[in-house]
Structures are given as structure tokens and as C-alpha cells.
Design a protein around this motif. Structure first.
Motif, PDB file in Angstrom:
ATOM      1  N   VAL A   4       2.284  -0.677 -10.057  1.00 26.71           N
ATOM      2  CA  VAL A   4       3.509  -1.165  -9.432  1.00 26.71           C
ATOM      3  C   VAL A   4       3.942  -2.448 -10.132  1.00 26.71           C
ATOM      4  CG1 VAL A   4       4.576  -1.809  -7.221  1.00 26.71           C
ATOM      5  CG2 VAL A   4       2.579  -0.317  -7.241  1.00 26.71           C
ATOM      6  N   ARG A   5       5.243  -2.721 -10.082  1.00 24.13           N
ATOM      7  CA  ARG A   5       5.772  -4.008 -10.520  1.00 24.13           C
ATOM      8  C   ARG A   5       6.571  -4.587  -9.354  1.00 24.13           C
ATOM      9  NH1 ARG A   5       9.480  -3.699 -14.070  1.00 24.13           N
ATOM     10  NH2 ARG A   5       8.999  -5.522 -15.370  1.00 24.13           N
ATOM     11  N   TYR A   6       6.305  -5.842  -9.035  1.00 30.08           N
ATOM     12  CA  TYR A   6       6.933  -6.434  -7.851  1.00 30.08           C
ATOM     13  C   TYR A   6       7.499  -7.808  -8.200  1.00 30.08           C
ATOM     14  CZ  TYR A   6       2.977  -9.644  -7.282  1.00 30.08           C
ATOM     15  OH  TYR A   6       2.050 -10.644  -7.477  1.00 30.08           O
ATOM     16  N   GLY A   7       8.486  -8.224  -7.411  1.00 25.32           N
ATOM     17  CA  GLY A   7       9.081  -9.543  -7.598  1.00 25.32           C
ATOM     18  C   GLY A   7      10.557  -9.445  -7.929  1.00 25.32           C
ATOM     19  N   ASP A   8      11.147 -10.608  -8.176  1.00 29.08           N
ATOM     20  CA  ASP A   8      12.575 -10.670  -8.458  1.00 29.08           C
ATOM     21  C   ASP A   8      12.922  -9.885  -9.719  1.00 29.08           C
ATOM     22  OD1 ASP A   8      12.865 -12.299  -6.260  1.00 29.08           O
ATOM     23  OD2 ASP A   8      12.838 -14.163  -7.423  1.00 29.08           O
ATOM     24  N   ALA A   9      14.133  -9.360  -9.766  1.00 33.76           N
ATOM     25  CA  ALA A   9      14.587  -8.589 -10.931  1.00 33.76           C
ATOM     26  C   ALA A   9      14.491  -9.441 -12.189  1.00 33.76           C
ATOM     27  CB  ALA A   9      16.019  -8.123 -10.713  1.00 33.76           C
ATOM     28  N   GLY A  10      13.854  -8.895 -13.204  1.00 32.43           N
ATOM     29  CA  GLY A  10      13.678  -9.603 -14.464  1.00 32.43           C
ATOM     30  C   GLY A  10      12.458 -10.483 -14.512  1.00 32.43           C
ATOM     31  N   ALA A  11      11.772 -10.645 -13.390  1.00 34.09           N
ATOM     32  CA  ALA A  11      10.569 -11.486 -13.337  1.00 34.09           C
ATOM     33  C   ALA A  11       9.452 -10.768 -12.582  1.00 34.09           C
ATOM     34  CB  ALA A  11      10.889 -12.826 -12.687  1.00 34.09           C
ATOM     35  N   LYS A  13       6.024  -8.812 -11.591  1.00 35.59           N
ATOM     36  CA  LYS A  13       4.611  -8.968 -11.915  1.00 35.59           C
ATOM     37  C   LYS A  13       3.905  -7.619 -11.751  1.00 35.59           C
ATOM     38  CE  LYS A  13       4.396 -13.768 -10.293  1.00 35.59           C
ATOM     39  NZ  LYS A  13       3.723 -14.702  -9.350  1.00 35.59           N
ATOM     40  N   PRO A  14       2.822  -7.401 -12.511  1.00 35.17           N
ATOM     41  CA  PRO A  14       2.107  -6.130 -12.419  1.00 35.17           C
ATOM     42  C   PRO A  14       1.141  -6.119 -11.242  1.00 35.17           C
ATOM     43  CG  PRO A  14       1.079  -7.514 -14.068  1.00 35.17           C
ATOM     44  CD  PRO A  14       2.286  -8.280 -13.576  1.00 35.17           C
ATOM     45  N   ALA A  15       0.953  -4.946 -10.666  1.00 35.30           N
ATOM     46  CA  ALA A  15       0.027  -4.781  -9.551  1.00 35.30           C
ATOM     47  C   ALA A  15      -0.426  -3.335  -9.497  1.00 35.30           C
ATOM     48  CB  ALA A  15       0.702  -5.176  -8.230  1.00 35.30           C
ATOM     49  N   LEU A  16      -1.447  -3.087  -8.673  1.00 30.28           N
ATOM     50  CA  LEU A  16      -1.839  -1.719  -8.359  1.00 30.28           C
ATOM     51  C   LEU A  16      -1.987  -1.587  -6.858  1.00 30.28           C
ATOM     52  CD1 LEU A  16      -5.092  -1.796  -7.605  1.00 30.28           C
ATOM     53  CD2 LEU A  16      -5.375  -1.752 -10.077  1.00 30.28           C
ATOM     54  N   LEU A  17      -1.962  -0.347  -6.384  1.00 30.78           N
ATOM     55  CA  LEU A  17      -2.147  -0.075  -4.967  1.00 30.78           C
ATOM     56  C   LEU A  17      -3.628   0.141  -4.691  1.00 30.78           C
ATOM     57  CD1 LEU A  17       0.939   0.240  -4.785  1.00 30.78           C
ATOM     58  CD2 LEU A  17       0.551   2.238  -3.342  1.00 30.78           C
ATOM     59  N   ASP A  18      -4.145  -0.526  -3.644  1.00 31.02           N
ATOM     60  CA  ASP A  18      -5.526  -0.276  -3.263  1.00 31.02           C
ATOM     61  C   ASP A  18      -5.586   0.936  -2.336  1.00 31.02           C
ATOM     62  OD1 ASP A  18      -4.864  -1.099  -0.656  1.00 31.02           O
ATOM     63  OD2 ASP A  18      -5.791  -3.080  -0.873  1.00 31.02           O
ATOM     64  N   GLY A  19      -6.775   1.242  -1.842  1.00 25.67           N
ATOM     65  CA  GLY A  19      -6.965   2.434  -1.038  1.00 25.67           C
ATOM     66  C   GLY A  19      -6.209   2.436   0.267  1.00 25.67           C
ATOM     67  N   GLU A  20      -5.764   1.258   0.711  1.00 26.64           N
ATOM     68  CA  GLU A  20      -5.005   1.153   1.954  1.00 26.64           C
ATOM     69  C   GLU A  20      -3.516   0.968   1.704  1.00 26.64           C
ATOM     70  OE1 GLU A  20      -6.661  -1.644   4.702  1.00 26.64           O
ATOM     71  OE2 GLU A  20      -8.721  -1.100   4.193  1.00 26.64           O
ATOM     72  N   GLY A  21      -3.105   1.171   0.444  1.00 27.44           N
ATOM     73  CA  GLY A  21      -1.693   1.072   0.111  1.00 27.44           C
ATOM     74  C   GLY A  21      -1.179  -0.344  -0.014  1.00 27.44           C
ATOM     75  N   ARG A  22      -2.078  -1.323  -0.168  1.00 26.38           N
ATOM     76  CA  ARG A  22      -1.676  -2.716  -0.324  1.00 26.38           C
ATOM     77  C   ARG A  22      -1.579  -3.069  -1.801  1.00 26.38           C
ATOM     78  NH1 ARG A  22      -6.398  -5.315   3.232  1.00 26.38           N
ATOM     79  NH2 ARG A  22      -7.503  -4.061   1.665  1.00 26.38           N
ATOM     80  N   LEU A  23      -0.681  -3.992  -2.124  1.00 28.65           N
ATOM     81  CA  LEU A  23      -0.512  -4.429  -3.508  1.00 28.65           C
ATOM     82  C   LEU A  23      -1.604  -5.411  -3.891  1.00 28.65           C
ATOM     83  CD1 LEU A  23       3.338  -5.062  -3.828  1.00 28.65           C
ATOM     84  CD2 LEU A  23       2.046  -3.058  -4.547  1.00 28.65           C
ATOM     85  N   ARG A  24      -2.194  -5.185  -5.059  1.00 31.85           N
ATOM     86  CA  ARG A  24      -3.195  -6.083  -5.630  1.00 31.85           C
ATOM     87  C   ARG A  24      -2.688  -6.567  -6.987  1.00 31.85           C
ATOM     88  NH1 ARG A  24      -7.491  -7.655  -2.216  1.00 31.85           N
ATOM     89  NH2 ARG A  24      -7.747  -6.007  -0.661  1.00 31.85           N
TER      90      ARG A  24
END
Length: 282
Positions: A4-11, A13-24
């Protein structure tokens, strides 16, 4: 693994989903989810991580496009036999290819903006294929080895711009916000068969598109084989592989198009959910 990528457009950050669907958060390990981090070795390193050791992303941040710095945004037209039938088009002999401008790419929950002068803005749910390994002159037998993963794409289209303005389909496909992509990149090991994925799109809660990738005219492997004979596919390129029936232009007795305030919901088996609110560019 779901990236996943999260944060403001153009900025983002990379993340992954854990087993409970939370962003890490993955910022300490990779700069972005993009071409440089989509090869098998890089994905294997991320796959071996214990998500519980990664920082938890608090709150409900904006979710951006699941791939950053996309190289080529390649789209296949009329690739479902039942969609070709609803539009009255002949079954193509080879994959129909057009490009979508990268400036159309937005997140899966961002607004879709109807451009000025538009009267025929339409929806199209599609399976997105993200290239992870350079592909040149590959054959269909090993084509899927070049795939990093899959995602949902809404190939939003302005039909008058696409069909009536002199030129190519790209005109009606490339308006700003016409490429919602995500919410996450699902790595290929989690998708046993990309040719057996159910798809659905609703507008204002009413089902418009129901389909399955099994009815593709050209499979994902065949598309990659064909395109790689013409030019090199690079890591971070995205291929949007066509849409099933139920688009607005095919509605009977008359076409139905998007209007200010409409809400689109999209789902593909194993790939999550998108939602976009439509607004006019006033």
C-alpha cells in the motif's frame, strides 16, 4: 502480501497490510512501492518481515495509487467477449492497445472529476497487472513470471472525447483523475489464477457491471507476450486489461453516464475495494 501507499498526493509512503488489515509502515526499509522494489528478490525480503515489528500507521490516512512513479500505463480495449458484444464491436484479432496519461492516476478513494464539456463520462472496472521484471520477447508460458502483482483499475472514460474528437481513444481516457488504481498491490503468489477473478461495479448502490476475468479474449499471459514483442515492459509498468459488460455507453434503451454526486464502488476477488465520488470540474 498486500502493499500500500498512503499519505498526501505526491508524498505517499510505502506500507503493507498486516494480518488484521492494519497498515504497517515500510519507510525505513524501502523508499517507495515502485519499479525498483518490485523484483522477486525485493518482494521476498519484504515477505519475510514480521509485520508486528513494523510501525503501525495510526488513524485513517488517504490511500494513494498502489504503485508510485508508474512508467507506462497501458490499456487493452474490447478484451471481454461479452463487453464487445454489448458495444456491437467485432472480436479483435490482436489485443487493442491504447495509452492512458500518467497524470490521470489517482488513489482508489479519490474523487473522479468530470471535465468541463463532458456529457458522457463512463466507468470501467478492470484488472490491473503490475510488471515486476523486465519483459522483452517473452512467451505466454513464462509471461506471468514477469508480474509483480495485481490491483484494481477504474478505466474512467469520456465517450464523446474518446469516439467523436478526431484522434485516438487516449483523448477520452486521459482526463485528470480518470485512473484510480489500488487500493493495494497484491503480489502474484496470492492470486492462484488471474483468469478466474469475479468483478463488480456499482453506481449509487446499483449493480452495473458483473463479470469474471475468465471471459477475457486475451489472457494476462497472452497480453504480456504480445506487448513484449513490440516494446520492453519495465518494472513499474501497469497494464489495465479490459472491462466486462455493463458500462454506461452500453445501457439500453439509452446510455447512462456519470453525474455530479454519483458514487462508484468497485470490487475484484482478492484485490479489495475502491470507492470514488464524482464531482464536476466547475
Amino acid at each position: 502480501m498486500k502493499l500500500v501507499r498512503y499519505g498526501d498526493a505526491g508524498a505517499e509512503k510505502p506500507a503493507l497490510l498486516d494480518g488484521e488489515g492494519r497498515l504497517r509502515d515500510l519507510s525505513a526499509l524501502v523508499a517507495d512501492i515502485s519499479g525498483g522494489t518490485l523484483d522477486d528478490a525485493s518482494l521476498d525480503r519484504l515477505r519475510r518481515l514480521d509485520p508486528e515489528t513494523l510501525p503501525l500507521v495510526e488513524g485513517n490516512p488517504r490511500i494513494g495509487p498502489c504503485v508510485g512513479n508508474i512508467g507506462k500505463f497501458l490499456c487493452i480495449g474490447l478484451n471481454y467477449s461479452d463487453h464487445a458484444a454489448e458495444t456491437g464491436a467485432a472480436i479483435p484479432e490482436h489485443p487493442i492497445l491504447f495509452l492512458k496519461a500518467n497524470s490521470a492516476i489517482v488513489g482508489p478513494y479519490d474523487d473522479v472529476v468530470i471535465p468541463r464539456g463532458s456529457t458522457q463520462t463512463d466507468w470501467e472496472i478492470e484488472l490491473g497487472v503490475v510488471i515486476g521484471k523486465t519483459a522483452k520477447y517473452v512467451d505466454r508460458a513464462n509471461a506471468l513470471d514477469h508480474v509483480a502483482g495485481y490491483c484494481i483499475v477504474n478505466d474512467v472514460s469520456e465517450r464523446h472525447f474518446q469516439m467523436q474528437l478526431t484522434g485516438q481513444w487516449t483523448k477520452g481516457k486521459s482526463c485528470d483523475t480518470f485512473g484510480p488504481t489500488g487500493p493495494w498491490l497484491v503480489t502474484r503468489d496470492e492470486i492462484a489464477d488471474p483468469q478466474n477473478l469475479g468483478m463488480a461495479l456499482e453506481v449509487n448502490g446499483k449493480r452495473m457491471q458483473t463479470g469474471n476475468t475468465a471471459t477475457m479474449i486475451f489472457t494476462v499471459a497472452e497480453i504480456i507476450e504480445h506487448l513484449s514483442q513490440l516494446f520492453t515492459l519495465h518494472p513499474g509498468d501497469v497494464i489495465s486489461t479490459g472491462t466486462p459488460p455493463g458500462v454506461g455507453m452500453g445501457m439500453k434503451p439509452r446510455p447512462v453516464y456519470l453525474r455530479d454526486g454519483d458514487v462508484m464502488d468497485l470490487r475484484i476477488d482478492g484485490l479489495g475495494h475502491q470507492r470514488q465520488r464524482v464531482r464536476s470540474d466547475d
